[in-house]
Design a protein around this motif. Structure first.
Motif, PDB file in Angstrom:
ATOM      1  N   PRO A   1       0.801  -1.234   0.000  1.00 36.79           N
ATOM      2  CA  PRO A   1       0.000   0.000   0.000  1.00 36.79           C
ATOM      3  C   PRO A   1       0.830   1.280   0.000  1.00 36.79           C
ATOM      4  O   PRO A   1       0.302   2.341  -0.318  1.00 36.79           O
ATOM      5  N   GLN A   2       2.107   1.192   0.348  1.00 35.62           N
ATOM      6  CA  GLN A   2       2.972   2.373   0.322  1.00 35.62           C
ATOM      7  C   GLN A   2       3.779   2.475  -0.978  1.00 35.62           C
ATOM      8  O   GLN A   2       4.564   3.408  -1.141  1.00 35.62           O
ATOM      9  N   ALA A   3       3.582   1.521  -1.882  1.00 32.80           N
ATOM     10  CA  ALA A   3       4.342   1.541  -3.135  1.00 32.80           C
ATOM     11  C   ALA A   3       3.805   2.611  -4.072  1.00 32.80           C
ATOM     12  O   ALA A   3       2.596   2.718  -4.283  1.00 32.80           O
ATOM     13  N   VAL A   4       4.719   3.394  -4.633  1.00 31.36           N
ATOM     14  CA  VAL A   4       4.328   4.430  -5.584  1.00 31.36           C
ATOM     15  C   VAL A   4       4.741   4.072  -7.004  1.00 31.36           C
ATOM     16  O   VAL A   4       4.193   4.628  -7.967  1.00 31.36           O
ATOM     17  N   ALA A   5       5.704   3.160  -7.158  1.00 30.42           N
ATOM     18  CA  ALA A   5       6.197   2.835  -8.501  1.00 30.42           C
ATOM     19  C   ALA A   5       6.768   1.436  -8.521  1.00 30.42           C
ATOM     20  O   ALA A   5       7.073   0.843  -7.483  1.00 30.42           O
ATOM     21  N   GLU A   6       6.914   0.906  -9.748  1.00 31.95           N
ATOM     22  CA  GLU A   6       7.596  -0.369  -9.942  1.00 31.95           C
ATOM     23  C   GLU A   6       8.691  -0.192 -10.979  1.00 31.95           C
ATOM     24  O   GLU A   6       8.549   0.553 -11.941  1.00 31.95           O
ATOM     25  N   ALA A   7       9.802  -0.885 -10.737  1.00 26.63           N
ATOM     26  CA  ALA A   7      10.923  -0.882 -11.668  1.00 26.63           C
ATOM     27  C   ALA A   7      11.582  -2.256 -11.591  1.00 26.63           C
ATOM     28  O   ALA A   7      11.020  -3.185 -11.004  1.00 26.63           O
ATOM     29  N   MET A   8      12.789  -2.388 -12.151  1.00 34.18           N
ATOM     30  CA  MET A   8      13.379  -3.719 -12.262  1.00 34.18           C
ATOM     31  C   MET A   8      14.772  -3.848 -11.644  1.00 34.18           C
ATOM     32  O   MET A   8      15.364  -4.924 -11.706  1.00 34.18           O
ATOM     33  N   GLU A   9      15.302  -2.761 -11.035  1.00 37.26           N
ATOM     34  CA  GLU A   9      16.691  -2.830 -10.603  1.00 37.26           C
ATOM     35  C   GLU A   9      16.953  -2.431  -9.145  1.00 37.26           C
ATOM     36  O   GLU A   9      17.987  -2.815  -8.576  1.00 37.26           O
ATOM     37  N   GLY A  10      16.090  -1.637  -8.535  1.00 34.11           N
ATOM     38  CA  GLY A  10      16.402  -1.030  -7.249  1.00 34.11           C
ATOM     39  C   GLY A  10      16.872  -1.987  -6.176  1.00 34.11           C
ATOM     40  O   GLY A  10      17.883  -1.732  -5.502  1.00 34.11           O
ATOM     41  N   PHE A  11      16.173  -3.094  -5.986  1.00 34.43           N
ATOM     42  CA  PHE A  11      16.542  -4.036  -4.928  1.00 34.43           C
ATOM     43  C   PHE A  11      17.931  -4.617  -5.186  1.00 34.43           C
ATOM     44  O   PHE A  11      18.734  -4.777  -4.257  1.00 34.43           O
ATOM     45  N   GLY A  12      18.244  -4.919  -6.437  1.00 37.34           N
ATOM     46  CA  GLY A  12      19.560  -5.446  -6.761  1.00 37.34           C
ATOM     47  C   GLY A  12      20.665  -4.455  -6.467  1.00 37.34           C
ATOM     48  O   GLY A  12      21.719  -4.815  -5.939  1.00 37.34           O
ATOM     49  N   VAL A  13      20.434  -3.186  -6.787  1.00 38.60           N
ATOM     50  CA  VAL A  13      21.417  -2.147  -6.503  1.00 38.60           C
ATOM     51  C   VAL A  13      21.589  -1.989  -4.997  1.00 38.60           C
ATOM     52  O   VAL A  13      22.707  -1.835  -4.487  1.00 38.60           O
TER      53      VAL A  13
END
Length: 208
Positions: free
Chosen positions: A148-160
């Motif tokens: 519920p606090q997510a504003v966006a999705e992407a593909m790299e952030g957690f890996g970085v």
């Protein structure tokens, strides 16, 4: 000597957009590949061969409707590996629920505060990392409900964030499309890249 800021993107077009706005004397920008695995490996390689004061994962993203509109800039408070876990007959279990680690990595609080001060119009919130971009309304609704606090999705952030380790980390994204049914014709890539260049002008102000 003041150490530079490392900004990693997935692809060259994102890196070019960041370079167009960033201070070249203090900000190093490199594309590291698409997806969390490539992002982690590429970031780790850069960190092993250079010294930096902080790491920022930057690029374009999908925005959750009602939370981050197309054209907006978001600052990640947490990077969440939203598809790291297991499917069960009763639904998805995160890696945390399985007892195998964590799927949530917080951004550095001081770095986030500085970014928010430098980019007062940006939207703070969680950014989910996915290996498969959302392309259906059902998946978008599930993710929005689960995070519920997510504003966006992407593909790299957690890996970085994993590669950054103890180094200050944050995620900066500009929204090119809504999370949901895939409609490439409706994506506003030009606007998102322009917003990324504008936001990048504040990076050294926030970190220097």
């Amino acid at each position: 000597m003041t150490l530079p800021l490392l900004v990693v993107t997935a692809v060259a077009a994102e890196a070019d957009a960041v370079r167009a706005g960033a201070d070249p004397d203090h900000v190093v920008v490199e594309p590291v590949g698409v997806g969390p695995a490539a992002a982690a490996a590429g970031t780790a390689r850069l960190l092993a061969t250079g010294r930096y004061q902080a790491v920022i994962s930057a690029g374009i993203a999908g925005g959750f409707p009602g939370r981050a509109p197309v054209g907006s800039t978001v600052i990640g408070l947490r990077s969440i590996a939203a598809d790291l876990g297991a499917e069960t007959p009763d639904g998805f279990l995160t890696v945390d629920e399985l007892g195998f680690g964590t799927s949530v990595l917080p951004a550095d609080p001081s770095l986030v505060r500085s970014l928010i001060e430098a980019l007062p119009d940006a939207i703070p919130g969680d950014v989910v990392t996915l290996s498969t971009v959302t392309g259906t309304a059902a998946t978008a609704e599930r993710l929005a409900a689960s995070y519920p606090q997510a504003v966006a999705e992407a593909m790299e952030g957690f890996g970085v964030a994993v590669a950054a380790g103890s180094l200050p980390f944050a995620e900066l994204r500009t929204v090119s499309n809504p999370v949901g049914p895939r409609d490439r014709a409706a994506w506003r890539l030009k606007d998102a890249f322009a917003a990324l260049s504008t936001a990048s002008g504040a990076l050294w102000k926030a970190c220097g």
